[in-house]
Design a protein around this motif. Structure first.
Motif, PDB file in Angstrom:
ATOM      1  N   GLY A  98       0.792  -1.121   0.005  1.00  0.00           N
ATOM      2  CA  GLY A  98       0.041  -0.121   0.101  1.00  0.00           C
ATOM      3  C   GLY A  98       0.775   1.275  -0.093  1.00  0.00           C
ATOM      4  O   GLY A  98       0.533   2.120  -0.664  1.00  0.00           O
ATOM      5  N   LEU A  99       1.870   1.427   0.897  1.00  0.00           N
ATOM      6  CA  LEU A  99       2.756   2.634   0.874  1.00  0.00           C
ATOM      7  C   LEU A  99       3.305   2.733  -0.536  1.00  0.00           C
ATOM      8  O   LEU A  99       3.531   3.821  -1.039  1.00  0.00           O
ATOM      9  N   SER A 100       3.842   1.614  -1.317  1.00  0.00           N
ATOM     10  CA  SER A 100       4.362   1.687  -2.577  1.00  0.00           C
ATOM     11  C   SER A 100       3.501   2.272  -3.598  1.00  0.00           C
ATOM     12  O   SER A 100       3.867   3.159  -4.198  1.00  0.00           O
ATOM     13  N   ALA A 101       2.251   1.764  -3.582  1.00  0.00           N
ATOM     14  CA  ALA A 101       1.419   2.019  -4.341  1.00  0.00           C
ATOM     15  C   ALA A 101       0.904   3.404  -4.465  1.00  0.00           C
ATOM     16  O   ALA A 101       0.678   4.273  -5.279  1.00  0.00           O
ATOM     17  N   VAL A 102       0.767   3.974  -2.872  1.00  0.00           N
ATOM     18  CA  VAL A 102       0.174   5.440  -2.764  1.00  0.00           C
ATOM     19  C   VAL A 102       1.203   6.259  -3.275  1.00  0.00           C
ATOM     20  O   VAL A 102       0.988   7.155  -3.689  1.00  0.00           O
ATOM     21  N   SER A 103       2.606   6.020  -2.889  1.00  0.00           N
ATOM     22  CA  SER A 103       3.786   6.843  -3.237  1.00  0.00           C
ATOM     23  C   SER A 103       3.735   7.045  -4.848  1.00  0.00           C
ATOM     24  O   SER A 103       4.008   8.032  -5.355  1.00  0.00           O
ATOM     25  N   GLU A 104       3.688   5.837  -5.589  1.00  0.00           N
ATOM     26  CA  GLU A 104       3.876   6.019  -6.913  1.00  0.00           C
ATOM     27  C   GLU A 104       2.309   6.592  -7.499  1.00  0.00           C
ATOM     28  O   GLU A 104       2.786   7.329  -8.410  1.00  0.00           O
ATOM     29  N   THR A 105       1.096   6.539  -6.855  1.00  0.00           N
ATOM     30  CA  THR A 105       0.248   7.321  -7.367  1.00  0.00           C
ATOM     31  C   THR A 105       0.464   8.813  -7.176  1.00  0.00           C
ATOM     32  O   THR A 105      -0.048   9.584  -8.181  1.00  0.00           O
ATOM     33  N   LEU A 106       0.804   9.202  -5.976  1.00  0.00           N
ATOM     34  CA  LEU A 106       1.206  10.475  -5.846  1.00  0.00           C
ATOM     35  C   LEU A 106       2.169  11.158  -6.885  1.00  0.00           C
ATOM     36  O   LEU A 106       2.092  12.181  -7.294  1.00  0.00           O
ATOM     37  N   ALA A 107       3.147  10.318  -7.259  1.00  0.00           N
ATOM     38  CA  ALA A 107       4.373  10.850  -8.106  1.00  0.00           C
ATOM     39  C   ALA A 107       3.790  10.918  -9.506  1.00  0.00           C
ATOM     40  O   ALA A 107       3.804  11.796 -10.394  1.00  0.00           O
ATOM     41  N   PHE A 108       2.741   9.921  -9.934  1.00  0.00           N
ATOM     42  CA  PHE A 108       2.121   9.902 -11.212  1.00  0.00           C
ATOM     43  C   PHE A 108       1.416  11.192 -11.316  1.00  0.00           C
ATOM     44  O   PHE A 108       1.048  11.686 -12.541  1.00  0.00           O
ATOM     45  N   LEU A 109       0.689  11.565 -10.280  1.00  0.00           N
ATOM     46  CA  LEU A 109      -0.396  13.052 -10.498  1.00  0.00           C
ATOM     47  C   LEU A 109       0.434  13.993 -11.196  1.00  0.00           C
ATOM     48  O   LEU A 109      -0.004  15.055 -11.699  1.00  0.00           O
ATOM     49  N   ALA A 110       1.680  13.934 -11.184  1.00  0.00           N
ATOM     50  CA  ALA A 110       2.555  14.908 -11.622  1.00  0.00           C
ATOM     51  C   ALA A 110       2.173  15.028 -13.217  1.00  0.00           C
ATOM     52  O   ALA A 110       2.392  16.081 -13.954  1.00  0.00           O
ATOM     53  N   VAL A 111       1.979  14.218 -13.804  1.00  0.00           N
ATOM     54  CA  VAL A 111       1.613  13.839 -15.282  1.00  0.00           C
ATOM     55  C   VAL A 111       0.472  14.791 -15.370  1.00  0.00           C
ATOM     56  O   VAL A 111       0.192  15.348 -16.685  1.00  0.00           O
ATOM     57  N   GLY A 112      -0.331  14.991 -14.607  1.00  0.00           N
ATOM     58  CA  GLY A 112      -1.584  15.715 -14.964  1.00  0.00           C
ATOM     59  C   GLY A 112      -1.096  17.303 -15.095  1.00  0.00           C
ATOM     60  O   GLY A 112      -1.778  18.145 -15.721  1.00  0.00           O
ATOM     61  N   LEU A 113       0.146  17.694 -14.919  1.00  0.00           N
ATOM     62  CA  LEU A 113       0.509  18.999 -15.080  1.00  0.00           C
ATOM     63  C   LEU A 113       0.964  19.204 -16.526  1.00  0.00           C
ATOM     64  O   LEU A 113       1.233  20.316 -17.024  1.00  0.00           O
ATOM     65  N   VAL A 114       0.941  18.156 -17.087  1.00  0.00           N
ATOM     66  CA  VAL A 114       1.237  18.265 -18.484  1.00  0.00           C
ATOM     67  C   VAL A 114      -0.009  17.793 -19.744  1.00  0.00           C
ATOM     68  O   VAL A 114       0.345  17.717 -20.826  1.00  0.00           O
ATOM     69  N   CYS A 115      -0.919  17.308 -19.185  1.00  0.00           N
ATOM     70  CA  CYS A 115      -1.903  16.830 -19.640  1.00  0.00           C
ATOM     71  C   CYS A 115      -3.445  17.357 -19.658  1.00  0.00           C
ATOM     72  O   CYS A 115      -3.407  18.120 -18.663  1.00  0.00           O
ATOM     73  N   THR A 116      -4.352  17.075 -20.554  1.00  0.00           N
ATOM     74  CA  THR A 116      -5.667  17.861 -20.594  1.00  0.00           C
ATOM     75  C   THR A 116      -6.420  17.378 -19.283  1.00  0.00           C
ATOM     76  O   THR A 116      -6.840  18.503 -18.704  1.00  0.00           O
ATOM     77  N   TRP A 117      -6.336  16.321 -18.716  1.00  0.00           N
ATOM     78  CA  TRP A 117      -6.880  16.075 -17.585  1.00  0.00           C
ATOM     79  C   TRP A 117      -6.518  16.945 -16.130  1.00  0.00           C
ATOM     80  O   TRP A 117      -7.003  16.984 -15.137  1.00  0.00           O
ATOM     81  N   GLY A 118      -5.344  17.629 -16.399  1.00  0.00           N
ATOM     82  CA  GLY A 118      -4.770  18.648 -15.379  1.00  0.00           C
ATOM     83  C   GLY A 118      -5.352  20.058 -15.742  1.00  0.00           C
ATOM     84  O   GLY A 118      -5.047  20.900 -15.028  1.00  0.00           O
TER      85      GLY A 118
END
Length: 206
Positions: A73-93
């Protein structure tokens, strides 16, 4: 399926005006977190010998809470939070996705993305470079004595190769957050709509 189409399915369409370097930075942020998550799962859950077991037969020391699901869970949550950075370059952001009730299709306020991203960038910049320096010196994050990491030889190399990338998470996110803010403010100033088209000019009759 080409690499470009696969990435488009993964993160959605790249927003208008985003340079290639910003897209690369967004994915690099996700990659800074991935090695440490894999290290935790392999060493703690799967008992891959990335740490030395005590000579008396006891299991390796447990730094992550004890239960196998906590490590995953810790690893999955960390990776999910990091992946949210992709929203800063995509339309869903910039425009809320269709699967979000009540907000779907509406414009994402600039500060609604910039403030959480800025807080995350500041937190990770303060946490990980300092933490990794202390760990590399063989000390605890709180400045205490022996870390008791239980790694030797090649295990030390694997551990640092897995965790030192986290030190880049905060600075990279900070760069991307500033770029997102400046790009969207510039788009607003010239009247570019979120779909990339220019807003129609306003005609004033006399």
């Amino acid at each position: 399926m080409t690499a470009g189409s696969f990435l488009a399915r993964l993160h959605g369409r790249t927003a208008t005006g985003v340079p290639r370097w910003a897209v690369r930075v967004a994915y690099a942020i996700s990659l800074t977190v991935l090695p440490s998550g894999l290290w935790r799962i392999l060493s703690v859950d799967l008992r891959v010998p990335l740490m030395d077991a005590p000579t008396d037969g006891r299991p390796p020391p447990d730094w992550f809470g004890g239960e196998w699901w906590y490590v995953i869970g810790l690893s999955a949550v960390s990776e999910t939070l990091a992946f949210l950075a992709v929203g800063l370059v995509c339309t869903w952001g910039e425009v809320w996705p269709r699967w979000i009730p009540w907000l779907r299709g509406r414009r994402v306020p600039i500060l609604a993305a910039v403030i959480p991203a800025g807080v995350g960038a500041t937190f990770n910049t303060l946490l990980w470079p300092y933490s990794m320096i202390m760990i590399s010196l063989g000390r605890r994050v709180d400045g205490g004595g022996d870390l008791g990491l239980g790694t030797h030889g090649w295990q030390v190399f694997v551990f640092y190769a897995s965790y030192w990338p986290l030190a880049a998470w905060g600075p990279l996110l900070g760069i991307l957050t500033v770029h997102y803010y400046r790009r969207r403010k510039a788009a607003e100033s010239v009247g570019v709509r979120e779909d990339g088209a220019r807003s129609p000019a306003v005609t004033v009759s006399h």
